[in-house]
Design a protein around this motif. Structure first.
Motif, PDB file in Angstrom:
ATOM      1  N   ALA A 171       0.726  -1.408   0.005  1.00 43.79           N
ATOM      2  CA  ALA A 171      -0.154  -0.011  -0.049  1.00 43.79           C
ATOM      3  C   ALA A 171       0.576   1.659   0.039  1.00 43.79           C
ATOM      4  CB  ALA A 171      -0.688   0.048   1.564  1.00 43.79           C
ATOM      5  N   PHE A 172       1.943   0.669   0.687  1.00 44.26           N
ATOM      6  CA  PHE A 172       3.163   3.150   0.974  1.00 44.26           C
ATOM      7  C   PHE A 172       3.834   2.428  -0.552  1.00 44.26           C
ATOM      8  CE2 PHE A 172       6.737   4.668   1.629  1.00 44.26           C
ATOM      9  CZ  PHE A 172       5.688   5.230   2.900  1.00 44.26           C
ATOM     10  N   ILE A 187       9.525  10.292   1.865  1.00 42.56           N
ATOM     11  CA  ILE A 187       8.636   9.456   0.234  1.00 42.56           C
ATOM     12  C   ILE A 187       8.016  10.596  -0.245  1.00 42.56           C
ATOM     13  CG2 ILE A 187       6.708   8.241   0.307  1.00 42.56           C
ATOM     14  CD1 ILE A 187       9.900   6.703   1.341  1.00 42.56           C
ATOM     15  N   TRP A 188       7.671  11.731   0.953  1.00 43.79           N
ATOM     16  CA  TRP A 188       6.950  12.890   0.295  1.00 43.79           C
ATOM     17  C   TRP A 188       8.450  13.853  -0.933  1.00 43.79           C
ATOM     18  CZ3 TRP A 188       1.618  14.896   0.497  1.00 43.79           C
ATOM     19  CH2 TRP A 188       1.340  16.260   0.564  1.00 43.79           C
ATOM     20  N   ALA A 189       9.522  13.266   0.026  1.00 41.16           N
ATOM     21  CA  ALA A 189      10.790  15.077  -0.715  1.00 41.16           C
ATOM     22  C   ALA A 189      10.786  13.460  -1.560  1.00 41.16           C
ATOM     23  CB  ALA A 189      11.550  14.728  -0.011  1.00 41.16           C
ATOM     24  N   MET A 190      11.136  12.263  -1.658  1.00 41.67           N
ATOM     25  CA  MET A 190      11.707  11.665  -2.905  1.00 41.67           C
ATOM     26  C   MET A 190      10.834  12.046  -4.257  1.00 41.67           C
ATOM     27  SD  MET A 190      12.592   7.597  -3.260  1.00 41.67           S
ATOM     28  CE  MET A 190      13.967   8.148  -1.212  1.00 41.67           C
ATOM     29  N   SER A 191       9.377  11.463  -3.902  1.00 44.74           N
ATOM     30  CA  SER A 191       8.470  11.563  -4.876  1.00 44.74           C
ATOM     31  C   SER A 191       8.157  12.696  -5.299  1.00 44.74           C
ATOM     32  CB  SER A 191       6.969  11.219  -4.315  1.00 44.74           C
ATOM     33  OG  SER A 191       7.063  10.164  -4.146  1.00 44.74           O
ATOM     34  N   LEU A 251      12.943   4.526 -10.933  1.00 41.29           N
ATOM     35  CA  LEU A 251      13.615   5.524 -10.102  1.00 41.29           C
ATOM     36  C   LEU A 251      12.783   5.832  -8.767  1.00 41.29           C
ATOM     37  CD1 LEU A 251      14.584   8.163 -12.719  1.00 41.29           C
ATOM     38  CD2 LEU A 251      15.693   6.816 -11.434  1.00 41.29           C
ATOM     39  N   LEU A 252      11.513   6.108  -8.734  1.00 43.69           N
ATOM     40  CA  LEU A 252      10.689   5.697  -7.629  1.00 43.69           C
ATOM     41  C   LEU A 252      10.741   4.773  -6.842  1.00 43.69           C
ATOM     42  CD1 LEU A 252       9.315   7.751  -5.633  1.00 43.69           C
ATOM     43  CD2 LEU A 252       7.663   7.204  -6.159  1.00 43.69           C
ATOM     44  N   GLU A 253      10.743   3.638  -7.520  1.00 52.43           N
ATOM     45  CA  GLU A 253      10.589   2.084  -7.028  1.00 52.43           C
ATOM     46  C   GLU A 253      11.775   1.579  -6.491  1.00 52.43           C
ATOM     47  OE1 GLU A 253       8.488  -2.040  -7.990  1.00 52.43           O
ATOM     48  OE2 GLU A 253       8.367  -0.195  -9.240  1.00 52.43           O
ATOM     49  N   SER A 254      13.118   1.594  -6.987  1.00 47.35           N
ATOM     50  CA  SER A 254      14.108   1.956  -6.621  1.00 47.35           C
ATOM     51  C   SER A 254      14.248   2.805  -5.513  1.00 47.35           C
ATOM     52  CB  SER A 254      14.968   1.770  -7.352  1.00 47.35           C
ATOM     53  OG  SER A 254      15.037   2.816  -8.051  1.00 47.35           O
ATOM     54  N   GLY A 255      14.204   4.251  -5.166  1.00 50.32           N
ATOM     55  CA  GLY A 255      14.802   5.070  -4.114  1.00 50.32           C
ATOM     56  C   GLY A 255      13.946   4.491  -2.903  1.00 50.32           C
ATOM     57  N   ILE A 256      12.687   4.311  -3.228  1.00 47.14           N
ATOM     58  CA  ILE A 256      11.517   3.451  -1.708  1.00 47.14           C
ATOM     59  C   ILE A 256      12.637   1.927  -1.225  1.00 47.14           C
ATOM     60  CG2 ILE A 256       9.329   2.756  -1.070  1.00 47.14           C
ATOM     61  CD1 ILE A 256       7.925   5.324  -2.974  1.00 47.14           C
TER      62      ILE A 256
END
Length: 205
Positions: free
Chosen positions: A87-88, A159-163, A186-191
């Motif tokens: 979910a996250f 996570i907000w900042a990364m997104s 990019l986002l999936e790997s970063g998270i």
């Protein structure tokens, strides 16, 4: 352009729709209140029946954007199903999807210079969107031993900042920002790297 007649109530939304198109074309700082009135087919004086000025108009665009944004994040989170981790991650994908699907609202929300506290309705809508990420972070952080658990508000802010960074640099078609990877990857790997550091994702074999 001939002036169009509006029944009571739809001039307000017509001005918002005109403003969205102007923001998409010229950015949130690239037009005047007169431009918005002209695009809606009314006189500048008519705008003041509904809005105190240009900032008030853009604030309403931002408020509507945050309301949509909060709904999309909440739908993606889906009460933490099928798992807190899945979910996250879904909320991160929803962030990218919103920026792409609502290219007028997104700049009004984040690039217009309008304070989120400029009116109570805008503040409430923005807080509801933040609240979804905070709730997701709180549920996921329960899986971290208490002594290693960051504050949920910090977790959500990271996570907000990364997104937001992925959207700004790679998801909005800005020149000179091509990446060999999709914004989603990019986002999936970063998270994933972030969550692995917290012990929420097992290390690579």
């Amino acid at each position: 352009m001939p002036k169009r007649g509006y029944h009571h109530g739809n001039l307000r939304q017509a001005l918002i729709e005109a403003t969205l198109k102007l923001i998409e074309a010229q950015g949130p700082q690239g037009f005047t209140l007169s431009d918005a009135a002209k695009s809606a087919g009314v006189t500048p004086a008519a705008v003041y029946r509904h809005f105190a000025g240009r900032d008030d108009l853009i604030a309403e665009v931002a408020r509507q954007g945050f309301a949509i944004f909060a709904d999309l994040l909440d739908h993606a989170y889906d009460g933490g199903r099928p798992s807190a981790l899945a979910a996250f991650e879904a909320t991160g994908r929803a962030y990218l999807a919103f920026a792409r699907k609502f290219p007028g609202h997104y700049p009004a929300m984040f690039e217009s210079g309008i304070s989120l506290n400029s009116n109570p309705d805008l503040a409430r809508s923005a807080e509801r969107a933040r609240g979804v990420l905070l709730r997701a972070a709180e549920e996921l952080s329960k899986h971290i031993p208490e002594g290693r658990r960051p504050p949920a508000s910090m977790f959500a802010a990271h996570i907000w900042a990364m997104s937001h960074g992925v959207v700004e640099l790679f998801a909005r078609g800005q020149p000179g920002t091509r990446s060999p990877y999709s914004p989603e990857d990019l986002l999936e790997s970063g998270i994933g790297i972030y969550l692995r550091g917290l012990g929420l994702v097992p290390p690579d074999a």
